[in-house]
Scaffold this motif. Sequence first.
Motif, mmCIF file in Angstrom:
data_model
loop_
_atom_site.group_PDB
_atom_site.id
_atom_site.type_symbol
_atom_site.label_atom_id
_atom_site.label_comp_id
_atom_site.label_asym_id
_atom_site.label_seq_id
_atom_site.Cartn_x
_atom_site.Cartn_y
_atom_site.Cartn_z
ATOM 1 N N LYS A 24 9.715 -11.264 1.120
ATOM 2 C CA LYS A 24 8.318 -12.000 0.432
ATOM 3 C C LYS A 24 7.044 -11.120 0.900
ATOM 4 C CE LYS A 24 8.999 -15.057 -3.322
ATOM 5 N NZ LYS A 24 8.063 -16.140 -3.766
ATOM 6 N N ARG A 25 8.225 -11.111 2.714
ATOM 7 C CA ARG A 25 6.599 -10.574 3.286
ATOM 8 C C ARG A 25 6.272 -9.301 3.194
ATOM 9 N NH1 ARG A 25 9.830 -10.801 8.580
ATOM 10 N NH2 ARG A 25 9.789 -13.078 8.103
ATOM 11 N N SER A 26 6.665 -7.981 2.669
ATOM 12 C CA SER A 26 5.695 -6.878 3.046
ATOM 13 C C SER A 26 5.325 -6.663 2.035
ATOM 14 C CB SER A 26 6.974 -5.576 2.739
ATOM 15 O OG SER A 26 6.495 -4.069 2.253
ATOM 16 N N TRP A 27 5.891 -7.673 0.581
ATOM 17 C CA TRP A 27 4.241 -7.768 -0.566
ATOM 18 C C TRP A 27 3.487 -8.832 0.299
ATOM 19 C CZ3 TRP A 27 3.533 -12.716 -2.297
ATOM 20 C CH2 TRP A 27 2.390 -12.658 -3.688
ATOM 21 N N ALA A 28 2.943 -9.795 0.577
ATOM 22 C CA ALA A 28 2.427 -10.376 1.459
ATOM 23 C C ALA A 28 1.481 -9.744 2.286
ATOM 24 C CB ALA A 28 2.405 -11.654 1.912
ATOM 25 N N MET A 29 1.331 -8.320 3.168
ATOM 26 C CA MET A 29 1.111 -8.011 4.454
ATOM 27 C C MET A 29 -0.065 -7.293 2.848
ATOM 28 S SD MET A 29 3.746 -7.703 6.656
ATOM 29 C CE MET A 29 4.036 -9.070 7.764
ATOM 30 N N GLY A 30 0.725 -6.737 1.788
ATOM 31 C CA GLY A 30 0.256 -5.928 1.116
ATOM 32 C C GLY A 30 -1.035 -6.824 0.505
ATOM 33 N N VAL A 31 -0.492 -7.454 0.020
ATOM 34 C CA VAL A 31 -1.794 -9.203 -0.855
ATOM 35 C C VAL A 31 -2.848 -8.318 -0.080
ATOM 36 C CG1 VAL A 31 -2.510 -10.710 -1.236
ATOM 37 C CG2 VAL A 31 0.055 -10.021 -2.430
ATOM 38 N N ALA A 32 -2.333 -8.462 1.406
ATOM 39 C CA ALA A 32 -4.006 -9.114 2.587
ATOM 40 C C ALA A 32 -4.515 -7.640 2.913
ATOM 41 C CB ALA A 32 -3.691 -9.048 3.863
ATOM 42 N N THR B 198 -2.750 0.227 -1.568
ATOM 43 C CA THR B 198 -2.137 -0.943 0.005
ATOM 44 C C THR B 198 -0.944 -2.048 -0.388
ATOM 45 O OG1 THR B 198 -4.256 -2.984 -0.538
ATOM 46 C CG2 THR B 198 -3.857 -1.343 1.090
ATOM 47 N N TYR B 199 -1.539 -2.699 -1.702
ATOM 48 C CA TYR B 199 -0.687 -3.241 -2.898
ATOM 49 C C TYR B 199 0.416 -2.712 -3.271
ATOM 50 C CZ TYR B 199 1.015 -7.058 -5.958
ATOM 51 O OH TYR B 199 2.140 -7.404 -6.446
ATOM 52 N N ALA B 200 0.472 -1.561 -3.395
ATOM 53 C CA ALA B 200 1.789 -0.976 -4.282
ATOM 54 C C ALA B 200 2.850 -0.915 -3.010
ATOM 55 C CB ALA B 200 1.390 0.443 -4.362
ATOM 56 N N LEU C 110 -6.326 5.628 -2.707
ATOM 57 C CA LEU C 110 -5.071 5.144 -3.011
ATOM 58 C C LEU C 110 -4.070 5.418 -1.271
ATOM 59 C CD1 LEU C 110 -4.165 6.703 -5.878
ATOM 60 C CD2 LEU C 110 -4.348 4.472 -5.303
ATOM 61 N N LEU C 111 -4.363 6.228 -0.725
ATOM 62 C CA LEU C 111 -3.413 6.252 0.462
ATOM 63 C C LEU C 111 -4.350 5.505 2.015
ATOM 64 C CD1 LEU C 111 -3.649 10.466 0.480
ATOM 65 C CD2 LEU C 111 -1.697 8.746 0.014
ATOM 66 N N TRP C 112 -5.837 4.721 2.309
ATOM 67 C CA TRP C 112 -5.866 4.407 2.933
ATOM 68 C C TRP C 112 -5.469 3.865 3.972
ATOM 69 C CZ3 TRP C 112 -10.428 6.876 4.431
ATOM 70 C CH2 TRP C 112 -11.909 6.310 5.612
ATOM 71 N N LEU C 113 -5.279 2.082 3.591
ATOM 72 C CA LEU C 113 -4.898 1.604 4.111
ATOM 73 C C LEU C 113 -3.489 0.682 3.780
ATOM 74 C CD1 LEU C 113 -7.650 -1.246 5.053
ATOM 75 C CD2 LEU C 113 -7.018 0.863 6.577
ATOM 76 N N SER C 114 -2.948 1.838 2.736
ATOM 77 C CA SER C 114 -1.757 1.592 2.708
ATOM 78 C C SER C 114 -0.787 2.354 3.650
ATOM 79 C CB SER C 114 -1.424 2.349 1.647
ATOM 80 O OG SER C 114 -1.463 3.643 1.788
ATOM 81 N N THR C 115 -1.228 2.385 4.834
ATOM 82 C CA THR C 115 -0.051 2.512 6.192
ATOM 83 C C THR C 115 0.255 0.902 7.135
ATOM 84 O OG1 THR C 115 -1.648 2.733 7.995
ATOM 85 C CG2 THR C 115 -0.438 5.252 6.416
ATOM 86 N N ILE C 116 -0.798 -0.132 6.285
ATOM 87 C CA ILE C 116 -0.968 -1.369 6.730
ATOM 88 C C ILE C 116 0.137 -1.790 7.098
ATOM 89 C CG2 ILE C 116 -1.556 -3.350 7.396
ATOM 90 C CD1 ILE C 116 -4.819 -1.383 6.893
#
Length: 411
Positions: A138-146, A271-273, A320-326
């Motif tokens: 669940k780690r990648s998903w949780a990082m997306g939430v943050a 970022t969530y996606a 949509l592309l802004w912090l989605s690299t994080i």
Amino acid sequence: MSTFSQGAPRLTAAQVLICGAAIVTLSMGIRHGFGLWLQPITQAQGWTRESFSLAIAVQNLSWGVFGIFAGMAADRFGAMRVLMIGAVLYALGLMGMALTTTTLGFALTTGVLIGAAQAGTTYAVIYGVIGRQIPPEKRSWAMGVAAAAGSFGQFLMVPVEGWLISGFGWQAALLILAGSVLLILPLALGLRESGFVGGMAPPREQTIWQALSEAMRYRSFQLLMAGYFVCGFQVVFIGVHMPSYLKDNGLSPEVASYALALIGLFNVIGTYAAGALGQRVPKRHILAFIYLARAVVIAIFLAVPLTPMSVYVFSSVMGLLWLSTIPPTNATVAQIFGVAHFSMLGGFVFFSHQIGSFMGVWLGGVLYDRTGSYDIVWYIAIALGVFAALINLPVRETPIERGPQRAGAMA
């Protein structure tokens, strides 16, 4: 897996995400609005845009440098202490930003002090808690939430900051924000990890220097750092200089505020996606797509007539592309190297991001003062986007293999 993650009781996922997301919302939300102060401060103080840009560039570089040590401290002593120190520094830095009257003082408070504060209150520290407390599946998903929380902070705080400036003046607005950032102090208590009771981390397989040596010699880590440099260059240049770019072209300040808010709103989705997709799609493919898409979107934005509608469309898509690299970048680091030294390694990757941020915001000010235009920096941002897309494709996401005799050696 580290002894900590195996044996120590975990915080609940809800507790980690609620407290962590609230902290990132506040810290990143305030930071995303700094571009709104460029013209009020430079006009009031009689400074050039280069002077303001240099202070923000120093802030990004300071954030990157101190982020390494904040990550080390969080890995060793726990996130709570680092977050509390960061909150106090943030409040002091915002007060200094409001009250200083010299460019040197402005660079030290807005630059060095706030940069150090952001190092202790944003992603490297929060992601360290997520890495230790959230299961890998669940780690990648949780990082997306943050990361989405940081984006929501931009959507929420940028209009608030614009309203504070117009309603109370730029100095009073900064002092109000200085008080509000101290809300991080009680939120940090919710991230007190039991494995760090007494201020010491549990035993680890590697020393700090072994972990760092291993990562720095690993090709995929180098490529992730290079890609993150580009991310920093693009987003900080746009975030700081776009309000002035739009005003220079005859658009009202309200258009800039709405544009930054739209970036924040749509970045919640992006970022969530990205975090959710990172559980199912190779993260290197996600990163390559994001960087290439940014280059295309910027090129189209420059090619079409500049109107409020074109700005809003650009901001929405870029959002949509802004912090989605994080999420995919940090999840890849955790996947390759594990979580024992994750905050530190994340800090080094983020340091590369902040070098890019320094170059983006500083070059924006320098080239504008030299040429009267931002065109050259826009073109650089496009070329770097293509470069970053290409170098992320060879990244290996599999866990690094360590021999029994040399845990610190390169695989």
